[in-house]
Design an enzyme around this catalytic site. Structure first.
Site, PDB file in Angstrom:
ATOM      1  N   GLY A  55      -8.213   7.607  -5.694  1.00 21.18           N
ATOM      2  CA  GLY A  55      -7.510   6.440  -6.221  1.00 21.18           C
ATOM      3  C   GLY A  55      -7.294   5.399  -5.135  1.00 21.18           C
ATOM      4  N   MET A  75      -6.095   4.964  -0.533  1.00 15.39           N
ATOM      5  CA  MET A  75      -5.874   5.621   0.751  1.00 15.39           C
ATOM      6  C   MET A  75      -4.946   4.792   1.638  1.00 15.39           C
ATOM      7  SD  MET A  75      -6.476   8.115   2.768  1.00 15.39           S
ATOM      8  CE  MET A  75      -5.780   8.180   4.407  1.00 15.39           C
ATOM      9  N   GLU A  76      -4.014   5.497   2.292  1.00 12.89           N
ATOM     10  CA  GLU A  76      -2.904   4.849   2.997  1.00 12.89           C
ATOM     11  C   GLU A  76      -3.177   4.464   4.450  1.00 12.89           C
ATOM     12  OE1 GLU A  76      -3.038   8.166   2.072  1.00 12.89           O
ATOM     13  OE2 GLU A  76      -2.024   9.432   3.534  1.00 12.89           O
ATOM     14  N   ASN A  77      -4.422   4.183   4.847  1.00 16.22           N
ATOM     15  CA  ASN A  77      -4.714   3.816   6.238  1.00 16.22           C
ATOM     16  C   ASN A  77      -3.664   2.855   6.793  1.00 16.22           C
ATOM     17  OD1 ASN A  77      -7.413   4.986   5.700  1.00 16.22           O
ATOM     18  ND2 ASN A  77      -7.619   3.139   4.469  1.00 16.22           N
ATOM     19  N   GLU A 112       0.941   4.564  -1.900  1.00 16.42           N
ATOM     20  CA  GLU A 112       0.257   4.345  -0.612  1.00 16.42           C
ATOM     21  C   GLU A 112       1.173   3.590   0.353  1.00 16.42           C
ATOM     22  OE1 GLU A 112      -2.126   6.232  -0.495  1.00 16.42           O
ATOM     23  OE2 GLU A 112      -2.689   6.383  -2.600  1.00 16.42           O
ATOM     24  N   GLU A 143       2.151  14.533   0.909  1.00 12.84           N
ATOM     25  CA  GLU A 143       1.770  14.191  -0.466  1.00 12.84           C
ATOM     26  C   GLU A 143       2.867  14.530  -1.483  1.00 12.84           C
ATOM     27  OE1 GLU A 143      -0.390  12.157  -1.074  1.00 12.84           O
ATOM     28  OE2 GLU A 143      -1.758  12.224   0.626  1.00 12.84           O
TER      29      GLU A 143
HETATM   30  N1  BES Z   1      -4.020  10.323   0.934  1.00 11.54           N
HETATM   31  C1  BES Z   1      -4.415  10.232  -0.418  1.00 11.54           C
HETATM   32  C2  BES Z   1      -5.869   9.883  -0.600  1.00 11.54           C
HETATM   33  C3  BES Z   1      -6.829  11.006  -0.334  1.00 11.54           C
HETATM   34  C4  BES Z   1      -6.888  12.053  -1.186  1.00 11.54           C
HETATM   35  C5  BES Z   1      -7.690  10.989   0.708  1.00 11.54           C
HETATM   36  C6  BES Z   1      -7.799  13.079  -0.946  1.00 11.54           C
HETATM   37  C7  BES Z   1      -8.587  12.005   0.940  1.00 11.54           C
HETATM   38  C8  BES Z   1      -8.649  13.053   0.100  1.00 11.54           C
HETATM   39  C9  BES Z   1      -3.611   9.190  -1.182  1.00 11.54           C
HETATM   40  O1  BES Z   1      -2.367   8.924  -0.642  1.00 11.54           O
HETATM   41  C10 BES Z   1      -3.384   9.733  -2.546  1.00 11.54           C
HETATM   42  O2  BES Z   1      -2.676  10.677  -2.685  1.00 11.54           O
HETATM   43  N2  BES Z   1      -4.014   9.128  -3.554  1.00 11.54           N
HETATM   44  C11 BES Z   1      -3.980   9.578  -4.907  1.00 11.54           C
HETATM   45  C12 BES Z   1      -3.154   8.687  -5.777  1.00 11.54           C
HETATM   46  C13 BES Z   1      -1.684   8.925  -5.679  1.00 11.54           C
HETATM   47  C14 BES Z   1      -0.906   7.943  -6.502  1.00 11.54           C
HETATM   48  C15 BES Z   1      -1.279  10.329  -6.057  1.00 11.54           C
HETATM   49  C16 BES Z   1      -5.412   9.563  -5.401  1.00 11.54           C
HETATM   50  O3  BES Z   1      -6.235   8.921  -4.756  1.00 11.54           O
HETATM   51  O4  BES Z   1      -5.686  10.180  -6.414  1.00 11.54           O
HETATM   52 ZN    ZN Z   2      -0.873  10.306  -1.103  1.00  7.32          ZN
END
Ligand code: BES
Ligand code: ZN
Length: 821
Positions: free
Chosen positions: A256, A258-260, A293, A315
């Site tokens: 969805g 990414m929090e870079n 994010e 998370e």
């Molecule tokens: N840090 C994650 C993105 C991520 C997930 C990177 C898996 C690498 C592998 C991001 O903060 C995240 O959790 N994104 C979710 C959406 C969120 C609202 C739960 C996602 O991308 O589904």
């Molecule tokens: Zn996340």
């Protein structure tokens, strides 16, 4: 020293690194197939040992240690390079490594890749090693400076831009960070700009970068960002810590968003919105993900994870925070109901099958497969329980202590628990089991009433006999026969295997409302009658439990339809009519109450009754029930639609979104009475995507189906995100009898491109997860269709392929015939 990747990685093997990296200066000479990356790092030895740097599919060009050529000292392995301890200086040294990579050939969308000609990166969890050789682990925190060389006008990286010239820009991030938070973007983009003044008066520039044609679709995301920034200041005392915050929208993205650090990268689906192209639900998702994010800036970035076993530390907590935010923005009852529906659908399912694992696992093979519902959703539930156990005020103080104590560190779940113990002077040893024991506890309830004394006997059972009893907070309220609340919500803490809770001075036998607000992620085993559920649906003051009672009543009716062919149950029908005409209920809440139970929940009910569930029969019973509801409400429709007529049609207007939800639900039901005439005219007058989509869905099972499918396509074929909906809505809402055939046809459509993860999920994912009766078709051909696509996807993008495998979690529940093809 790690040379070849071991089969499994264990938490108990964690060792701090023998080297740290203080700072790194990266230079990127961007080229589609031959990008040069020069990484100059200051490495500090802590203990004399061999040095291994992770790296995958990199072409090593040059190595210099303290300025002198050292390529001859470098040993190259499949997954990295190594240096002998004796070849390295004893004190801090500089190492400059030059590598070449091929972004154009990178279809995994991990590391540096190209999306429609735009360069972008995705490094979490272990993508940075596809960019350059590095100590690619989250407990290595370094200061990054990045020089981007490219002919593209937009060149971005983390932090602040400190210098630029013709064809290059230099970015500097003052906050030490792990490599997984690194980001780089280069392309031909425009920015939608705004600013935010923090509570201490610092001005932050906000930029959302998109393609030129999308610039008019950024306003809502920007607004959500500003609301998130304010919310985190007010509720967690967290201020933003750089003078610029940027978001980039990318079309090809596995996840969805990414929090870079300072440069979030988003799947364009979760940024771009206009009333014409996005539904109310899209707006809700955008708001929640932008917040999520952004919140990671403190829970994830400033305080990060020591290793990937601790993933839920960032998370789970950040999901809990984004849930709190959304509840504050849009109302807590409906938010809680939707979060629990999702938890039960995904996490309970996962915990009940072969992929069951604890919130803090002790081993893994591939970290990418550990971004699960358990780590995320159950992880968030654990924070919710802590919040309940200590109360909101102490929770806030505890989080203040967490930020104060651990800012700038890479932490563990133990650190997190310890902060709660210290601040609240409690022992959380038993609570910690929630992080260590997999499975969903079952709490069995028995009641007794004698001499004005009401007793609840609670017993907890865990799926693994060796598991120790958990600490389970259970919110309970009591109602009398008149529907008055004789006991307001009380928090019981169940800590033994079996425990009794007694309430005195209760005049008549009460009706209990148990697990209000879903105070713990457990299954309640308590036999209730339809009458009791109808009563709670009418009188319970807790929005969650009121809904839960309605669901139980609906399930009981539908199960009778499945097993005995009975039409809709009278008591259930009556209750629906009452709900709809109840003036004190919000329209949005009525829409939630009207939503029928999921196919999965009915499947589980049948299994509990010892029946073999047949997905098609369940589907038929659901339709029969809808027809029943439509019949009951027949005389009310005209009045109801009239009442809803005054609503604002713009999805960006949150106040009326509940009315629009109710309108959609009624429009669908009404189709059973008028064959789709009204929905068809609504489609033609639709002013927003919310209107258009609800009419489209309603028409999928009518004679207007073909006409409306081609009409929708002709209007929207230029807009990728809307065409994703076109694929997905058809797959989900197609009559299961033709669903597979339709999905196969769609997979041959000129616009179907499996290389784009959104498009892949909008067809294959939607069909498998959203049309259970079609996917689990008796011939087993639905499974073959899914498996073939997963295998094809795996060859180019293993992460997107792996995520789809979750659809196979439930196939064992059905009969053998389907599985044998
Ligand atoms: N840090 C994650 C993105 C991520 C997930 C990177 C898996 C690498 C592998 C991001 O903060 C995240 O959790 N994104 C979710 C959406 C969120 C609202 C739960 C996602 O991308 O589904
Ligand atoms: Zn996340």
């Amino acid at each position: 020293m790690e040379i070849t990747k071991t089969d499994r990685i264990f938490l108990s093997d964690y060792k701090p690194s023998d080297y740290k990296i203080d700072d790194v200066f990266l230079t990127f000479k961007l080229h589609p197939s031959k990008t040069i990356v020069i990484s100059k790092m200051t490495i500090v030895p802590i203990k004399k040992s061999n040095l291994f740097l992770n790296g995958i599919k990199l072409k090593l060009k040059d190595v210099k240690i303290n300025g002198s050529s050292s390529i001859s000292l470098t040993k190259v392995h499949d997954e990295g390079i190594s240096f002998e301890a004796s070849d390295l200086p004893d004190k801090a040294f500089s190492i400059e490594i030059t590598t070449e990579i091929n972004p154009q050939a990178n279809t995994s969308l991990e590391g540096l890749y190209l999306s429609n000609g735009m360069y972008c990166t995705q490094c979490e969890a272990e993508g940075f090693r596809k960019i350059t050789y590095y100590l690619d682990r989250p407990d290595i925190m370094a200061k990054f400076k990045v020089r981007v060389e490219s002919k593209h006008p937009t060149k971005l990286s983390n932090g602040n831009q400190i210098d630029e010239g013709e064809g290059w820009a230099v970015w500097d991030d003052p906050w030490p960070k792990p490599s997984y938070l690194f980001a780089l973007v280069a392309g031909d983009l425009l920015s939608f700009d705004d600013y935010f003044v923090t509570r201490s008066g610092k001005e932050v520039v906000l930029k959302i970068w998109v393609r030129k044609e999308d610039i008019n679709k950024c306003a809502f995301a920007m607004d959500a960002l500003k609301r998130s920034m304010l919310w985190d200041e007010v509720n967690y005392g967290r201020e933003y810590d750089l003078s610029i915050f940027q978001i980039v929208a990318v079309d090809d993205f596995n996840m969805g968003a990414m929090e870079n650090k300072g440069l979030n990268i988003f799947n364009s689906k979760y940024v771009l919105a206009s009333p014409e192209t996005a539904t109310d639900n899209d707006y809700k998702l955008i708001e929640g993900i932008i917040a999520h994010e952004y919140f990671h800036n403190w829970t994830g970035n400033r305080i990060t994870c020591r290793d990937w076993f601790q993933l839920s530390l960032k998370e789970g907590l950040t999901v809990f925070r984004d849930q709190q935010f959304s509840a504050d923005q849009r109302g807590s009852g409906i938010k809680r109901i939707n979060d629990v529906i999702q938890l039960r659908n995904r996490q309970f399912e996962e915990d009940n099958g072969p992929l069951s694992h604890p919130v803090r696992p002790s081993e893994y093979k591939e970290i990418n497969n550990f971004y699960t519902a358990t780590i995320y959703e159950k992880g968030a539930e654990l924070i919710n329980m802590l919040h309940k156990l200590v109360g909101p005020k102490a929770y806030k103080e505890t989080l203040d202590l967490y930020f104060e104590r651990h800012d700038g560190e890479a932490c563990t779940i133990e650190d997190w628990i310890k902060v709660f113990e210290d601040n609240n002077e409690i022992d959380l040893k038993q609570f910690k089991l929630w992080y260590e024991q997999a499975g969903t506890p079952i709490v069995t309830v028995q009641e007794s009433f004698k001499n004005s004394q009401y007793t609840l006997k609670l017993k907890q059972t865990l799926n693994n006999k060796n598991n120790e009893p958990m600490l389970i907070p259970i919110s309970v309220g009591l109602l009398n026969k008149k529907g008055e609340e004789v006991l307001e919500t009380n928090l019981l803490t169940l800590s033994e295997r079996e425990q009794e809770f007694t309430f005195n001075n209760i005049k008549t036998k009460p009706i209990p409302s148990i697990l209000r607000d879903f105070s713990a992620p457990v299954i309640i085993n308590y036999k209730t009658t339809d009458e009791q559920n109808a009563f709670l649906l009418q009188y319970d003051t807790n929005e969650f439990n009121k809904w839960e009672a309605g669901q139980k009543l609906a399930r009981s009716s539908i199960i009778q339809t499945i097993l005995e062919g009975k039409p809709i149950d009278g008591l259930f029908a009556n209750s629906i009519k009452k709900v709809i005409s109840n003036k004190s209920l919000e329209p949005g809440y009525k829409a939630v109450l009207l939503k029928l139970p999921t196919q999965d929940s009915l499947t589980d009910d049948l299994i509990k009754l010892g029946e073999t569930p047949d997905p098609l029969e369940i589907h038929k019973a659901l339709i029969k029930t809808e027809i029943g509801c439509a019949e009951i409400l027949k005389d009310d429709f005209v009045k109801l639609f009239k009442e809803l007529k005054t609503m604002n049609n713009q999805s960006s207007d949150m106040a009326d979104s509940g009315k629009r939800d109710l309108h959609s639900a009624l429009l669908k039901l009404n189709t059973y009475n008028d064959g789709g005439e009204l929905a068809f005219s609504r489609y033609n007058q639709a002013k927003s995507m919310t209107d258009l989509q609800s009419a489209f869905i309603s028409l999928m099972t009518t004679d207007f189906r073909k006409e409306i499918i081609s009409k929708f396509y002709d209007t929207w074929k230029h807009d990728k995100l809307v065409i994703d909906k076109w694929f997905s809505l058809q797959s989900i809402n197609c009559d299961p009898q033709y669903a597979l055939e339709s999905a196969i046809d769609l997979s041959m459509h000129q616009d179907f491109n499996y290389k784009n993860p959104n498009r892949f999920r909008s067809l294959i994912g939607s069909f498998c997860a959203g049309n259970p009766a079609g996917f689990h078709v008796i011939s087993g051909k639905g499974y073959k269709f899914a498996a073939d696509w997963i295998i094809k996807q795996d060859k180019i993008n293993p992460q997107t392929a792996a995520r789809l495998c979750a659809v196979f979690q439930s196939w064992k529940k059905y009969d053998k015939t389907r599985q044998n093809t």
